[in-house]
Design a protein around this motif. Sequence first.
Motif, mmCIF file in Angstrom:
data_model
loop_
_atom_site.group_PDB
_atom_site.id
_atom_site.type_symbol
_atom_site.label_atom_id
_atom_site.label_comp_id
_atom_site.label_asym_id
_atom_site.label_seq_id
_atom_site.Cartn_x
_atom_site.Cartn_y
_atom_site.Cartn_z
ATOM 1 N N LEU A 122 -17.514 3.975 -2.906
ATOM 2 C CA LEU A 122 -16.774 3.419 -1.775
ATOM 3 C C LEU A 122 -15.429 2.921 -2.292
ATOM 4 C CD1 LEU A 122 -19.726 1.567 0.010
ATOM 5 C CD2 LEU A 122 -18.803 3.855 0.468
ATOM 6 N N ARG A 123 -14.345 3.480 -1.802
ATOM 7 C CA ARG A 123 -13.067 3.362 -2.500
ATOM 8 C C ARG A 123 -11.874 3.225 -1.572
ATOM 9 N NH1 ARG A 123 -10.855 9.346 -3.646
ATOM 10 N NH2 ARG A 123 -9.049 8.203 -2.912
ATOM 11 N N PRO A 124 -10.750 2.845 -2.159
ATOM 12 C CA PRO A 124 -9.490 2.868 -1.404
ATOM 13 C C PRO A 124 -8.944 4.285 -1.321
ATOM 14 C CG PRO A 124 -9.100 2.133 -3.630
ATOM 15 C CD PRO A 124 -10.584 2.275 -3.496
ATOM 16 N N GLN A 125 -7.946 4.461 -0.488
ATOM 17 C CA GLN A 125 -7.347 5.784 -0.329
ATOM 18 C C GLN A 125 -6.710 6.261 -1.633
ATOM 19 O OE1 GLN A 125 -3.887 6.396 2.430
ATOM 20 N NE2 GLN A 125 -5.376 7.653 3.512
ATOM 21 N N LYS A 126 -6.018 5.357 -2.322
ATOM 22 C CA LYS A 126 -5.382 5.705 -3.586
ATOM 23 C C LYS A 126 -6.088 4.984 -4.724
ATOM 24 C CE LYS A 126 -0.741 6.626 -1.780
ATOM 25 N NZ LYS A 126 0.699 6.258 -1.859
ATOM 26 N N VAL A 127 -6.360 5.710 -5.806
ATOM 27 C CA VAL A 127 -6.998 5.119 -6.974
ATOM 28 C C VAL A 127 -6.162 5.451 -8.213
ATOM 29 C CG1 VAL A 127 -9.337 5.111 -6.043
ATOM 30 C CG2 VAL A 127 -8.489 7.141 -7.214
ATOM 31 N N SER A 128 -6.266 4.588 -9.234
ATOM 32 C CA SER A 128 -5.471 4.802 -10.442
ATOM 33 C C SER A 128 -6.194 5.673 -11.463
ATOM 34 C CB SER A 128 -5.113 3.447 -11.084
ATOM 35 O OG SER A 128 -6.273 2.706 -11.371
ATOM 36 N N PHE A 129 -7.503 5.920 -11.246
ATOM 37 C CA PHE A 129 -8.274 6.774 -12.150
ATOM 38 C C PHE A 129 -9.217 7.627 -11.317
ATOM 39 C CE2 PHE A 129 -12.102 7.624 -14.688
ATOM 40 C CZ PHE A 129 -11.532 8.293 -15.764
ATOM 41 N N ASP A 130 -9.325 8.906 -11.665
ATOM 42 C CA ASP A 130 -10.166 9.838 -10.911
ATOM 43 C C ASP A 130 -11.623 9.704 -11.359
ATOM 44 O OD1 ASP A 130 -11.199 11.874 -9.379
ATOM 45 O OD2 ASP A 130 -10.345 13.485 -10.607
ATOM 46 N N THR A 131 -12.284 8.655 -10.895
ATOM 47 C CA THR A 131 -13.675 8.408 -11.273
ATOM 48 C C THR A 131 -14.582 9.542 -10.811
ATOM 49 O OG1 THR A 131 -13.326 6.014 -11.175
ATOM 50 C CG2 THR A 131 -15.595 6.785 -11.022
ATOM 51 N N LEU A 138 -12.675 3.852 2.383
ATOM 52 C CA LEU A 138 -12.900 2.801 3.365
ATOM 53 C C LEU A 138 -11.610 2.154 3.859
ATOM 54 C CD1 LEU A 138 -15.989 0.841 1.966
ATOM 55 C CD2 LEU A 138 -15.919 2.908 3.370
ATOM 56 N N TYR A 139 -10.604 2.081 2.982
ATOM 57 C CA TYR A 139 -9.405 1.348 3.364
ATOM 58 C C TYR A 139 -8.178 1.933 2.682
ATOM 59 C CZ TYR A 139 -9.519 -1.041 -1.197
ATOM 60 O OH TYR A 139 -9.511 -1.317 -2.557
ATOM 61 N N GLU A 140 -7.032 1.557 3.193
ATOM 62 C CA GLU A 140 -5.768 1.948 2.579
ATOM 63 C C GLU A 140 -4.897 0.717 2.398
ATOM 64 O OE1 GLU A 140 -3.765 4.672 5.130
ATOM 65 O OE2 GLU A 140 -3.633 3.271 6.813
ATOM 66 N N THR A 141 -3.971 0.825 1.492
ATOM 67 C CA THR A 141 -3.041 -0.272 1.244
ATOM 68 C C THR A 141 -1.641 0.146 1.688
ATOM 69 O OG1 THR A 141 -2.555 0.480 -1.009
ATOM 70 C CG2 THR A 141 -4.369 -1.081 -0.733
ATOM 71 N N SER A 142 -0.857 -0.834 2.069
ATOM 72 C CA SER A 142 0.539 -0.587 2.401
ATOM 73 C C SER A 142 1.387 -1.708 1.811
ATOM 74 C CB SER A 142 0.744 -0.495 3.918
ATOM 75 O OG SER A 142 0.256 -1.654 4.560
ATOM 76 N N CYS A 143 2.633 -1.406 1.574
ATOM 77 C CA CYS A 143 3.533 -2.374 0.948
ATOM 78 C C CYS A 143 4.154 -3.305 1.990
ATOM 79 C CB CYS A 143 4.667 -1.659 0.212
ATOM 80 S SG CYS A 143 4.145 -0.748 -1.255
ATOM 81 N N ALA A 144 4.288 -4.557 1.606
ATOM 82 C CA ALA A 144 5.049 -5.502 2.420
ATOM 83 C C ALA A 144 6.536 -5.170 2.313
ATOM 84 C CB ALA A 144 4.787 -6.918 1.938
ATOM 85 N N ASP A 145 7.303 -5.705 3.244
ATOM 86 C CA ASP A 145 8.738 -5.435 3.280
ATOM 87 C C ASP A 145 9.486 -6.765 3.265
ATOM 88 O OD1 ASP A 145 11.098 -4.028 3.455
ATOM 89 O OD2 ASP A 145 11.023 -3.844 5.641
ATOM 90 N N TYR A 146 10.313 -6.980 2.227
ATOM 91 C CA TYR A 146 11.029 -8.246 2.073
ATOM 92 C C TYR A 146 12.536 -8.012 2.023
ATOM 93 C CZ TYR A 146 6.642 -10.542 0.736
ATOM 94 O OH TYR A 146 5.365 -11.057 0.727
ATOM 95 N N PRO A 147 13.325 -8.946 2.554
ATOM 96 C CA PRO A 147 14.782 -8.889 2.369
ATOM 97 C C PRO A 147 15.149 -9.316 0.953
ATOM 98 C CG PRO A 147 14.192 -10.870 3.586
ATOM 99 C CD PRO A 147 12.926 -10.086 3.417
ATOM 100 N N ASN A 148 16.313 -8.936 0.503
ATOM 101 C CA ASN A 148 16.742 -9.240 -0.867
ATOM 102 C C ASN A 148 16.763 -10.737 -1.157
ATOM 103 O OD1 ASN A 148 17.087 -6.584 -1.633
ATOM 104 N ND2 ASN A 148 19.241 -6.507 -0.990
ATOM 105 N N GLU A 149 17.054 -11.553 -0.142
ATOM 106 C CA GLU A 149 17.172 -12.993 -0.389
ATOM 107 C C GLU A 149 15.824 -13.653 -0.710
ATOM 108 O OE1 GLU A 149 17.772 -12.346 4.149
ATOM 109 O OE2 GLU A 149 18.408 -11.405 2.265
ATOM 110 N N GLU A 150 14.730 -12.941 -0.522
ATOM 111 C CA GLU A 150 13.422 -13.485 -0.875
ATOM 112 C C GLU A 150 12.964 -13.057 -2.266
ATOM 113 O OE1 GLU A 150 10.289 -13.707 2.028
ATOM 114 O OE2 GLU A 150 11.703 -13.391 3.669
#
Length: 214
Positions: A109-118, A134-146
């Motif tokens: 049971l895994r995420p959409q992207k994995v760092s090793f091909d188990t 089961l799930y996927e990850t997405s990146c947050a979006d920040y302005p440069n001032e943060e």
Amino acid sequence: MKKRDIYLLSPTPEEGTIPLPMISFSLVTDKIDFDGCDILLFTSKQAVKSAEAIDTGWKKYPAVAIGPATKKQIETLGGSVIYHPSSFYGETLSQHIVTYFKDKKILYLRPQKVSFDTKGYLERAGIEVQEQVLYETSCADYPNEEAPSKGAVIIFTSPSTVNCFFQNFEWDQSYTAVLIGEATKKYLKPDMNYVVADEPLIQSCIEKANSLVE
């Protein structure tokens, strides 16, 4: 002299750090197909949380866990861990599964992207593996001032947090990275100043960060 700020890039805030979550999680299915499996394989605590949200029946199956945080999450939610390795990386875990569970049918049971091909590693060793994302990850979006302040200590808790950080900010040479494990190291950019936590746990990362700012 101003004390260096400690930024934590994981989704869960921790005392003594400035939260700067880099990733969010979302389920990609509403069912788990357990048909024919003997044991479950989890390589992240988020996979355990996702399984719990989708079907609490996962607890009927013994589990193999990578890393102490994943093991703790399984047990906290009422599951049973039949094996967890002394080393915490995908390749080592896969070698151990080949040794101990060659006759078992494993559901990974895994995420959409994995760092090793188990799955690929185990199947090459002759072990039958089903897998379900089961799930996927997405990146947050920040302005440069943060962006983190000058001299900051930045805790990276996964390869995904590294990748998402660089989608938002440039690396300042005054920063120091604290990594949760060796596997995260290969995702860094050249000439980054970094240290690795003594254990692959967020609390160990925070302790290492604190040792850098004292």
